[in-house]
Motif scaffolding. Sequence first.
Motif, mmCIF file in Angstrom:
data_model
loop_
_atom_site.group_PDB
_atom_site.id
_atom_site.type_symbol
_atom_site.label_atom_id
_atom_site.label_comp_id
_atom_site.label_asym_id
_atom_site.label_seq_id
_atom_site.Cartn_x
_atom_site.Cartn_y
_atom_site.Cartn_z
ATOM 1 N N GLU A 280 -3.349 12.393 -1.017
ATOM 2 C CA GLU A 280 -1.978 12.036 -0.652
ATOM 3 C C GLU A 280 -0.965 12.897 -1.406
ATOM 4 N N GLN A 281 -1.139 12.964 -2.744
ATOM 5 C CA GLN A 281 -0.109 13.611 -3.554
ATOM 6 C C GLN A 281 -0.121 15.122 -3.430
ATOM 7 N N ARG B 257 -2.378 5.121 8.949
ATOM 8 C CA ARG B 257 -1.686 4.624 7.768
ATOM 9 C C ARG B 257 -2.572 4.818 6.550
ATOM 10 N N VAL B 258 -2.067 5.532 5.569
ATOM 11 C CA VAL B 258 -2.882 5.866 4.411
ATOM 12 C C VAL B 258 -2.481 5.024 3.210
ATOM 13 N N VAL B 259 -3.446 4.329 2.631
ATOM 14 C CA VAL B 259 -3.237 3.654 1.357
ATOM 15 C C VAL B 259 -3.905 4.514 0.296
ATOM 16 N N ALA B 260 -3.093 5.143 -0.549
ATOM 17 C CA ALA B 260 -3.629 6.100 -1.514
ATOM 18 C C ALA B 260 -3.804 5.447 -2.871
ATOM 19 N N LEU C 2 5.954 6.870 -6.712
ATOM 20 C CA LEU C 2 5.204 7.999 -6.156
ATOM 21 C C LEU C 2 5.770 9.336 -6.638
ATOM 22 N N ASN D 14 1.765 13.614 -16.402
ATOM 23 C CA ASN D 14 3.054 13.434 -17.093
ATOM 24 C C ASN D 14 2.831 13.142 -18.572
ATOM 25 N N ILE E 266 2.552 2.839 2.217
ATOM 26 C CA ILE E 266 2.228 3.707 3.350
ATOM 27 C C ILE E 266 3.503 4.363 3.868
ATOM 28 N N LYS E 267 3.456 5.671 3.959
ATOM 29 C CA LYS E 267 4.634 6.437 4.376
ATOM 30 C C LYS E 267 5.131 5.955 5.738
ATOM 31 N N GLY F 52 -1.090 11.727 -11.327
ATOM 32 C CA GLY F 52 0.258 12.184 -11.662
ATOM 33 C C GLY F 52 0.757 11.641 -13.002
ATOM 34 N N PRO F 53 0.741 10.297 -13.166
ATOM 35 C CA PRO F 53 1.186 9.737 -14.449
ATOM 36 C C PRO F 53 0.373 10.275 -15.628
ATOM 37 N N GLY G 43 0.797 -1.218 0.000
ATOM 38 C CA GLY G 43 0.000 0.000 0.000
ATOM 39 C C GLY G 43 0.832 1.272 0.000
ATOM 40 N N ASN H 22 0.051 14.776 4.809
ATOM 41 C CA ASN H 22 1.272 15.142 5.543
ATOM 42 C C ASN H 22 0.997 16.281 6.510
ATOM 43 N N THR I 64 7.511 9.899 -9.284
ATOM 44 C CA THR I 64 7.226 10.015 -10.711
ATOM 45 C C THR I 64 5.817 10.549 -10.915
ATOM 46 N N SER I 65 4.870 10.028 -10.120
ATOM 47 C CA SER I 65 3.492 10.462 -10.336
ATOM 48 C C SER I 65 3.286 11.881 -9.830
ATOM 49 N N LYS I 66 4.163 12.360 -8.945
ATOM 50 C CA LYS I 66 4.057 13.763 -8.544
ATOM 51 C C LYS I 66 4.761 14.670 -9.546
ATOM 52 N N GLY I 67 5.355 14.059 -10.570
ATOM 53 C CA GLY I 67 6.022 14.859 -11.591
ATOM 54 C C GLY I 67 7.393 15.338 -11.159
ATOM 55 N N ASP I 68 7.867 14.846 -10.001
ATOM 56 C CA ASP I 68 9.199 15.245 -9.547
ATOM 57 C C ASP I 68 10.208 14.245 -10.118
ATOM 58 N N LEU I 69 10.478 14.388 -11.415
ATOM 59 C CA LEU I 69 11.268 13.378 -12.116
ATOM 60 C C LEU I 69 12.712 13.339 -11.623
ATOM 61 N N PHE J 285 2.172 19.668 -8.740
ATOM 62 C CA PHE J 285 2.784 18.911 -9.840
ATOM 63 C C PHE J 285 3.933 19.704 -10.461
ATOM 64 N N LYS J 286 5.077 19.051 -10.661
ATOM 65 C CA LYS J 286 6.268 19.807 -11.050
ATOM 66 C C LYS J 286 6.623 19.730 -12.534
ATOM 67 N N ASN J 287 6.190 18.671 -13.213
ATOM 68 C CA ASN J 287 6.619 18.453 -14.609
ATOM 69 C C ASN J 287 5.592 19.025 -15.601
#
Lengths: 233, 269
Positions: free
Chosen positions: B34-35, B55-58, A193, B179, A180-181, B175-176, A178, B40, A195-200, B198-200
């Motif tokens: 989460e993202q 505990r988070v399952v995203a 994760l 991208n 989980i952090k 996110g993907p 999962g 956080n 990658t999906s935040k775009g922080d390549l 989102f950074k990209n």
Amino acid sequence: MDLVAAFTTALGLVAGFDAELLGIVRLSLLVSLSAVILAALVGLPLGAALALSRFPGRGAVVVLLNAFMGLPPVVVGLGVYILLSRAGPLGPLGLLFTPGAMILAQAVLVLPIIAALSRQVVADLWDEYGEQLRSLNARPWQVALTLLWDGRFSLVTAVLAGFGRAAAEVGAVMIVGGNIKGVTRTMTTAIALETSKGDLALALGLGLVLIAIIAAINGALFALGSWAKRSAG
Amino acid sequence: MLRRMVLAAALVLAFAPARAEDRFITIASTTSTEQSGLFNHLLPLFTQATGIGVRVVAVGTGQALKIGQQGDADALLVHDRAGEDKFVAEGSGFDRRDVMYNDFVMVGPKADPAKITGLKDATLAVSKIAAAKAPFASRGDDSGTHRAELRFWKAAGVDVKAAAGWYRELGQGMGPTLNTAAAMNAYVLADRGTWANFKNRQDLTIVVHGDKALFNPYGSILVDTKKRPADKAADAKIWHNWLTGLKGQAAIESFRINGEQVFFPQARQ
């Protein structure tokens, strides 16, 4: 440009001894090493047994085992998820979304690799030394142990192949852990994760750190292997 | 032998869990929460106040609902009202409460081939994208965002299943998908939180936002207690109450991404 940023990020991560990164690295190693040890404990004897025994349908079992080397991690993850889910047969164990579940999933993934490769190693040795061992009247388990010991240097490669698979996969641990952090986040799921935040750059930086760790482990085993070979004469 | 035992002990110590949380609950939630970094921000406040770890399952909303249905999480924080109501109606969960909303934004290339920049009507915007046959990247993953996107196409009378070439179903998380959209200069429906973080971005920018229909409400649901251990259910209730109570709502209110507020508390006190 991203490549340069990735290298800088990787160096910064390592130099900064980031506590979160350290936890992630530790969990990755814990999960993958435990899975490989588990898979080796089952896979080495299984491979030897399969190499030395003769029974109807053995060929089919060998083909199946070889085919399972290509098990897709997502499929294994899904299978283990269904087993460990509260609604599944092993639900009461409460293992889902814990490192235990991830170890189990990776062990399933790695087992066919170790078993299939060690079967090949032991079968080759049997072709070479079978006559001798037969004339010594050795019991089957003694033959298996002897050949496993004789093939130990090749078998290390089999185990390393399994470790490489475990350390590199993301599909299975993502589903059963999962991501989980602080609990089930590993190097590979963290890379997915970021990658999906775009922080390549950060994702690639983490990837470089992972590759460096795997290289270090392989290097250490290689050094250990050559030392052992030398002292074995 | 002794040396081996010492080695084994050293290994166990080295790999002992970083921090032992004896009391925790598991929440299935969406990638957007989460993202964007919202969890956080919220979780340390909650854990500090109650001593309960979370505990988070995203995952996507569709998968989060499935995890709840299987009894693999204690509570859900998701965004698909229709799916949530069905979840409660079938007995998988109970006590669904409004928590907050954020909004969707239509993101697209700066060149804007469909000429929709500044429109206040999302349905009109998607029909123009269809008319221009401009590339559109769809989540295609049965997430809350995907379900919302499909409602706009339906309202505009566009059959995306028949759309040749320009409509691309990716089957990926937010996110993907962003991208990929950035790489092919496509329009895409995103939640504001993920976009803000989102950074990209490359050549993408917000083209349409502010339509009431783009509002995206989140609900908190407790999972059927029969499917969970008893102590978890009690702690999940504490979380549920905190999140929809004064403290949780104030914590949501104070969350910012680069100075921008993207989640707005909505629970009725």
